[in-house]
Design a protein around this motif. Structure first.
Motif, PDB file in Angstrom:
ATOM      1  N   LYS A  25       5.649  62.852  60.309  1.00  0.00           N
ATOM      2  CA  LYS A  25       4.690  63.611  59.502  1.00  0.00           C
ATOM      3  C   LYS A  25       3.258  63.408  59.988  1.00  0.00           C
ATOM      4  N   ALA A  26       2.987  62.284  60.627  1.00  0.00           N
ATOM      5  CA  ALA A  26       1.646  62.020  61.146  1.00  0.00           C
ATOM      6  C   ALA A  26       1.210  63.053  62.181  1.00  0.00           C
ATOM      7  N   LYS A  33      -5.289  70.400  63.858  1.00  0.00           N
ATOM      8  CA  LYS A  33      -5.463  68.953  64.045  1.00  0.00           C
ATOM      9  C   LYS A  33      -4.333  68.220  63.337  1.00  0.00           C
ATOM     10  N   THR A  34      -3.781  67.213  63.974  1.00  0.00           N
ATOM     11  CA  THR A  34      -2.711  66.459  63.337  1.00  0.00           C
ATOM     12  C   THR A  34      -3.250  65.652  62.165  1.00  0.00           C
ATOM     13  N   ASN A  38      -6.751  63.489  61.857  1.00  0.00           N
ATOM     14  CA  ASN A  38      -7.639  63.633  60.712  1.00  0.00           C
ATOM     15  C   ASN A  38      -8.000  62.267  60.133  1.00  0.00           C
ATOM     16  N   ALA A  39      -6.994  61.408  59.942  1.00  0.00           N
ATOM     17  CA  ALA A  39      -7.241  60.072  59.385  1.00  0.00           C
ATOM     18  C   ALA A  39      -8.069  59.220  60.337  1.00  0.00           C
ATOM     19  N   LEU A  40      -7.754  59.279  61.626  1.00  0.00           N
ATOM     20  CA  LEU A  40      -8.502  58.490  62.613  1.00  0.00           C
ATOM     21  C   LEU A  40      -9.946  58.958  62.705  1.00  0.00           C
ATOM     22  N   ASP A  41     -10.166  60.268  62.624  1.00  0.00           N
ATOM     23  CA  ASP A  41     -11.531  60.799  62.665  1.00  0.00           C
ATOM     24  C   ASP A  41     -12.327  60.336  61.447  1.00  0.00           C
ATOM     25  N   ILE A  62       4.145  58.927  68.175  1.00  0.00           N
ATOM     26  CA  ILE A  62       2.858  58.498  67.622  1.00  0.00           C
ATOM     27  C   ILE A  62       2.107  57.641  68.637  1.00  0.00           C
ATOM     28  N   MET A  63       2.817  56.760  69.312  1.00  0.00           N
ATOM     29  CA  MET A  63       2.182  55.892  70.296  1.00  0.00           C
ATOM     30  C   MET A  63       1.575  56.699  71.442  1.00  0.00           C
TER      31      MET A  63
END
Length: 237
Positions: A25-26, A33-34, A38-41, A62-63
Motif C-alpha cells: 500500500k505504501a 505520488k506514492t 508523500n509521508a517522506l516529503d 519498498i526498499m
C-alpha cells in the motif's frame, strides 16, 4: 535536537485490495505520488533528516523505492519480514536506528493530510509531553478520551462494541479520533517493553496515568485515511 521520523509501511494492505494485489500500500499512488513519498516529503519538510521505514509486505519493492527519494541516504529499513510487530512492537524493534535520537515523529503511510508537522512538534515541546497525538473531531467508532482541561489522555472507547477503558476518573471527556500521526520522546519510547507484537494505543493507555500524553487537535487541516479501497476510491472521485 535530533528528530527521527518513522513511517509505518509494513501493513498487508488487505483493506486496499485489489490495489495491493501486486504492490504494497505504501506504493499506491495519489496524484502521481506514492503514499510513501508523500509521508517522506512531509518528514523532509519539517526538518527530519533520518527516517525509519518498516517493511513486511512486498519489502523489496519498498526498499527499491526509497533509493529514489532525496532522503535515500538517511532512510533506514526496519525489516519485519519474519512477522508483523504492530505499532509499539515495531517502534521497539527499530530502536537500533533511533537510540541516539531525542524525538520520534511517527506517521502512518496511508494518511494524507496538510498538517504542519513542525507545529505538532512545537506543541509537543512547549507542553513538555512524553507523547502528543494528532487528533480530530470526526465520526468514527474508536476514540481516544481526553481531559477537557489540558487535553491529557484519560481513556479510550469503541462506540460500536461499547468497550471503554478509563485510565483516570473523568465523567465528561473529550472524544477525539486519532489521525495516525504522533510524536514521542525517545526516552519514553524506550519504555516499550518488548519487540513482540503490541499496539501503541495500549502502550499510551497503560502509561497515561504516570506520564503526560496529550492530544493535538488539528481540525483546521485537511485529513484523509486512504487505507480502505472504497474510501480511497471515493477520495479520488
Amino acid at each position: 535536537m535530533n528528530i527521527t521520523g518513522f513511517v509505518f509501511a509494513a501493513g498487508l494492505g488487505t483493506r486496499l485490495y485489489p490495489l495491493t494485489a501486486e504492490k504494497p500500500k505504501a506504493l499506491v499512488k495519489y496524484q502521481g505520488k506514492t503514499l510513501l513519498d508523500n509521508a517522506l516529503d512531509k518528514m523532509m519538510a519539517c526538518g527530519v533528516t533520518d527516517v525509519i521505514v518498516n517493511v513486511h509486505h512486498f519489502p523489496d519493492m519498498i526498499m527499491e523505492a526509497v533509493k529514489r527519494h532525496p532522503l535515500a541516504g538517511r532512510i533506514h529499513i526496519s525489516d519485519e519480514r519474519a512477522y508483523l510487530r504492530d505499532t509499539a512492537g515495531g517502534v521497539k524493534f527499530a530502536e537500533p536506528f533511533w537510540r541516539h535520537s531525542d524525538l520520534l515523529l511517527l506517521y502512518n503511510v496511508d494518511i494524507l493530510s496538510n498538517i504542519d508537522l513542525s507545529k505538532l512538534i512545537d506543541y509537543h515541546l512547549k507542553h513538555r509531553a512524553e507523547a502528543t497525538l494528532a487528533v480530530r473531531n470526526r465520526q468514527t467508532q474508536r476514540y481516544f478520551l481526553f481531559e477537557r482541561e489540558g487535553c491529557s489522555l484519560c481513556g479510550w472507547e469503541n462506540t460500536k462494541t461499547h468497550e471503554r477503558i478509563d485510565t483516570k476518573n473523568n465523567d465528561n471527556p473529550l472524544r477525539l479520533a486519532f489521525s495516525g500521526i504522533h510524536v514521542m520522546n525517545a526516552g519514553f519510547a524506550r519504555e516499550i517493553a518488548s519487540v513482540e507484537k503490541s499496539s501503541v494505543t495500549r502502550f499510551y493507555l497503560d502509561e497515561s496515568v504516570g506520564h503526560r500524553i496529550l492530544g493535538y487537535v488539528h481540525d483546521e487541516d485537511t485529513w484523509q485515511d486512504v487505507g480502505k479501497f472504497q474510501e480511497f476510491h471515493n477520495f479520488l472521485s
